[in-house]
Design a protein around this motif. Structure first.
Motif, short mmCIF file in Angstrom:
data_model
loop_
_atom_site.label_atom_id
_atom_site.label_comp_id
_atom_site.label_asym_id
_atom_site.label_seq_id
_atom_site.Cartn_x
_atom_site.Cartn_y
_atom_site.Cartn_z
N VAL A 74 2.83 0.04 -0.60
CA VAL A 74 3.58 -1.02 0.06
C VAL A 74 2.71 -1.61 1.15
O VAL A 74 2.19 -0.88 2.01
N GLY A 75 2.53 -2.93 1.12
CA GLY A 75 1.69 -3.56 2.12
C GLY A 75 0.24 -3.11 2.00
O GLY A 75 -0.36 -3.18 0.94
N THR A 76 -0.30 -2.60 3.08
CA THR A 76 -1.71 -2.18 3.11
C THR A 76 -1.87 -0.67 3.00
O THR A 76 -2.90 -0.12 3.40
N GLU A 77 -0.87 0.01 2.42
CA GLU A 77 -0.99 1.46 2.24
C GLU A 77 -2.23 1.80 1.43
O GLU A 77 -2.55 1.13 0.43
N SER A 78 -2.90 2.84 1.82
CA SER A 78 -4.08 3.31 1.10
C SER A 78 -3.65 4.00 -0.19
O SER A 78 -2.50 4.46 -0.31
N PRO A 79 -4.55 4.11 -1.18
CA PRO A 79 -4.18 4.74 -2.46
C PRO A 79 -3.63 6.15 -2.30
O PRO A 79 -2.70 6.53 -3.01
N GLU A 80 -4.18 6.92 -1.37
CA GLU A 80 -3.71 8.30 -1.22
C GLU A 80 -2.30 8.38 -0.65
O GLU A 80 -1.64 9.42 -0.73
N HIS A 81 -1.83 7.28 -0.03
CA HIS A 81 -0.48 7.29 0.52
C HIS A 81 0.47 6.44 -0.31
O HIS A 81 1.64 6.29 0.05
N SER A 82 0.02 5.88 -1.41
CA SER A 82 0.88 5.07 -2.27
C SER A 82 1.78 5.98 -3.09
O SER A 82 1.32 6.98 -3.64
N SER A 83 3.04 5.64 -3.20
CA SER A 83 3.96 6.56 -3.87
C SER A 83 5.02 5.86 -4.71
O SER A 83 6.06 6.42 -5.00
N HIS A 84 4.75 4.61 -5.12
CA HIS A 84 5.70 3.88 -5.95
C HIS A 84 5.09 3.73 -7.34
O HIS A 84 4.25 2.86 -7.59
N ALA A 85 5.50 4.59 -8.25
CA ALA A 85 4.76 4.80 -9.49
C ALA A 85 5.08 3.77 -10.57
O ALA A 85 6.22 3.34 -10.73
N TYR A 86 4.01 3.42 -11.28
CA TYR A 86 4.12 2.71 -12.55
C TYR A 86 4.03 3.80 -13.61
O TYR A 86 3.00 4.44 -13.78
N LEU A 87 5.14 4.02 -14.33
CA LEU A 87 5.26 5.17 -15.24
C LEU A 87 5.26 4.72 -16.69
O LEU A 87 5.79 3.65 -17.04
N ARG A 88 4.71 5.56 -17.55
CA ARG A 88 4.78 5.33 -18.98
C ARG A 88 5.45 6.55 -19.64
O ARG A 88 5.04 7.69 -19.42
N GLY A 90 1.43 -9.85 21.77
CA GLY A 90 0.14 -10.49 21.56
C GLY A 90 -0.71 -9.77 20.52
O GLY A 90 -0.21 -9.28 19.51
N ALA A 91 -2.02 -9.70 20.79
CA ALA A 91 -2.94 -9.08 19.85
C ALA A 91 -2.60 -7.61 19.61
O ALA A 91 -2.73 -7.09 18.50
N LEU A 92 -2.12 -6.93 20.66
CA LEU A 92 -1.72 -5.54 20.51
C LEU A 92 -0.59 -5.43 19.49
O LEU A 92 -0.54 -4.48 18.70
N GLY A 93 0.30 -6.41 19.47
CA GLY A 93 1.45 -6.36 18.57
C GLY A 93 1.09 -6.37 17.11
O GLY A 93 1.76 -5.72 16.30
N ILE A 94 0.01 -7.10 16.74
CA ILE A 94 -0.36 -7.16 15.32
C ILE A 94 -1.38 -6.10 14.95
O ILE A 94 -1.78 -5.99 13.79
N SER A 95 -1.81 -5.30 15.92
CA SER A 95 -2.78 -4.25 15.64
C SER A 95 -2.09 -3.05 15.00
O SER A 95 -0.87 -2.92 15.04
N ASN A 96 -2.93 -2.13 14.45
CA ASN A 96 -2.36 -0.91 13.88
C ASN A 96 -2.12 0.15 14.94
O ASN A 96 -1.85 1.30 14.61
N GLU A 97 -2.20 -0.24 16.20
CA GLU A 97 -1.87 0.67 17.29
C GLU A 97 -0.40 0.54 17.71
O GLU A 97 0.04 1.27 18.60
N MET A 98 0.30 -0.38 17.11
CA MET A 98 1.74 -0.56 17.35
C MET A 98 2.46 -0.54 16.00
O MET A 98 1.85 -0.79 14.96
N PRO A 99 3.76 -0.29 15.99
CA PRO A 99 4.48 -0.12 14.71
C PRO A 99 4.95 -1.42 14.07
O PRO A 99 5.51 -1.40 12.98
N PHE A 100 4.71 -2.56 14.68
CA PHE A 100 5.36 -3.79 14.24
C PHE A 100 4.90 -4.26 12.86
O PHE A 100 5.72 -4.76 12.07
N SER A 101 3.60 -4.15 12.57
CA SER A 101 3.13 -4.61 11.26
C SER A 101 3.82 -3.84 10.13
O SER A 101 4.26 -4.43 9.13
N ALA A 102 3.90 -2.53 10.30
CA ALA A 102 4.59 -1.72 9.30
C ALA A 102 6.06 -2.08 9.21
O ALA A 102 6.65 -2.11 8.12
N MET A 103 6.67 -2.40 10.35
CA MET A 103 8.08 -2.80 10.35
C MET A 103 8.27 -4.12 9.61
O MET A 103 9.26 -4.30 8.88
#
Length: 431
Positions: A212-226, A355-368
């Motif tokens: 979801v969003g910019t999640e890394s592959p190791e943290h991705s958990s929404h499977a495409y299943l066959r 401001g810039a802090l708000g869109i950084s990954n040091e705050m929770p807003f981007s994930a929200m």
């Protein structure tokens, strides 16, 4: 009687939950990994004592009936509880109410056989395993009438063929609940059945895990299943054949409300950070809190948050009153439609103020912000709920006079004069 107060005994429990989540669970979010990964022994050693404290308080799996180890709380009490649990991604696991396990547990509790409950439900309730709900498909999204995954009877078994998309938590699940077409010639909502599929069943493959969003592959958990010739025993049919759609609605109705409950917690977190920033940060002309644009953001956010909270609590109250999700589907749809918009707007204002802090990954807003969009898709996209809501309201509307309608002032004035004249005539006649 309508009452905006919580019973004192239950408020004491909520006060305990508030402090417990803040002091014991929220720190886990910053140091532990995926709550669904039951192979993480370090996490299990830390979480088990906390889960026992929840049990001691009588709050474990509070959404389930008492015979299943829960409290059988109604939706209003669950709303007030989840409003606190939604602050932490680990809190639902500590309280035994994490999705999709909570919804899967409800399905198993209502429709499972004794054998299914013993093998799959009890370990799920004990927090020993995780599960997956495998419903949506790549070509159909969340519209079950377009599903093509088939389950065909073969002797005493069922053989499943097809693909599923965004099956959350499949990588950590011990079993999956799968919706598949068993009766293609039946009416659209009677074509599908549900099956329990153990994760290790041959032929079940994770094509890839989407993030979801910019999640890394190791943290991705929404499977495409066959599902390629996945064979399950006949006793792994869950509920009656052809009843999957009705079973799913039982699960999804409560799930949509619970999403809203936990979303309130995230909105309030963003709002509190907005207030903190406003009174802490100064520019050349003074504090942010003293600027009209900031005050507008604060006022609009508070109004949005409180309006949504009241809509959700009223819907929860209606569910408790009617004990029927279908009779409250209009209100549930309204909650689903409003939730992502309000969530987005409150978070965006808080982010902007930082401001810039708000869109950084040091705050929770981007994930929200990403989560707000997830809420617009999860359990059916917003459009799917907006249109039925409108159609139901329009069905209930009474047609008026075709040219000018009931709001036409000259027509109303004529009717009013005739009404008053008739009354005067009656008064004169009886003087």
């Amino acid at each position: 009687m309508w009452d905006f107060e919580t019973e004192p005994d239950y408020q004491e429990k909520l006060d305990w939950v508030d402090a417990f989540v803040r002091e014991e669970i929220e720190p886990l979010d910053l140091v532990l990994g995926d709550p669904y990964d039951k192979s993480d022994e370090t996490a299990r050693r830390l979480v088990r004592p906390l889960q026992q404290q929840v049990r001691d308080q009588g709050l474990w799996a509070a959404h389930l009936r008492p015979e299943l180890g829960g409290q059988g709380y109604g939706q209003v009490r669950l709303a007030l509880l989840n409003e606190l649990l939604g602050r932490s991604r680990w809190a639902p696991t500590v309280f035994g109410c994490q999705a999709p396990d909570s919804g899967n547990a409800e399905i198993l509790a209502h429709f499972g056989t004794d054998g299914q409950k013993q093998r799959y439900l009890q370990p799920l309730l004990d927090g020993e395993i995780s599960s997956c709900y495998s419903m949506t498909e790549p070509q159909a999204g969340a519209d079950p009438t377009l599903f093509t995954t088939r389950a065909v009877a073969d002797g005493d078994d069922w053989v499943i063929e097809g693909e599923k998309w965004f099956s959350s938590n499949a990588r950590h699940a011990s079993f999956l609940i799968v919706m598949a077409v068993t009766d293609p010639d039946a009416a659209p909502h009677d074509r599908m059945s549900m099956f329990i599929v153990p994760r290790e069943t041959p032929g079940l493959t994770i094509v890839r895990d989407a993030g979801v969003g910019t999640e890394s592959p190791e943290h991705s958990s929404h499977a495409y299943l066959r599902y390629d010739g996945v064979r399950v025993p006949g006793d792994h049919l869950l509920g009656e054949r052809g009843r999957a759609f009705a079973i799913a609605q039982t699960r999804l109705g409560g799930g949509r409300i619970h999403h809203g409950m936990r979303t309130i917690a995230q909105m309030r977190r963003a709002f509190d950070l907005m207030l903190e920033r406003a009174v802490s940060r100064s520019t050349r002309t003074g504090r942010l809190a003293d600027m009209q644009s900031t005050q507008d953001k604060v006022a609009e956010s508070w109004i949005d948050l409180e309006q949504f909270r009241l809509l959700l609590l009223r819907t929860a109250w209606l569910i408790d009153r009617h004990q029927d999700y279908r009779s409250v589907r209009r209100d549930i749809a309204a909650v689903k439609v409003v939730m992502p918009r309000v969530y987005h707007d409150v978070v965006q204002r808080a982010m902007q103020l930082h401001g810039a802090l708000g869109i950084s990954n040091e705050m929770p807003f981007s994930a929200m912000m990403v989560d707000a969009q997830v809420m617009a898709i999860a359990d059916g996209p917003t459009e799917v709920h907006r249109q039925p809501l409108a159609r139901q309201l329009l069905r209930e509307a009474e047609p008026g006079e075709p040219l000018f309608g009931s709001g036409h002032l000259p027509s109303r004035a004529d009717a009013a004069r005739a009404h008053v004249a008739a009354r005067l005539e009656h008064l004169v006649a009886n003087a």
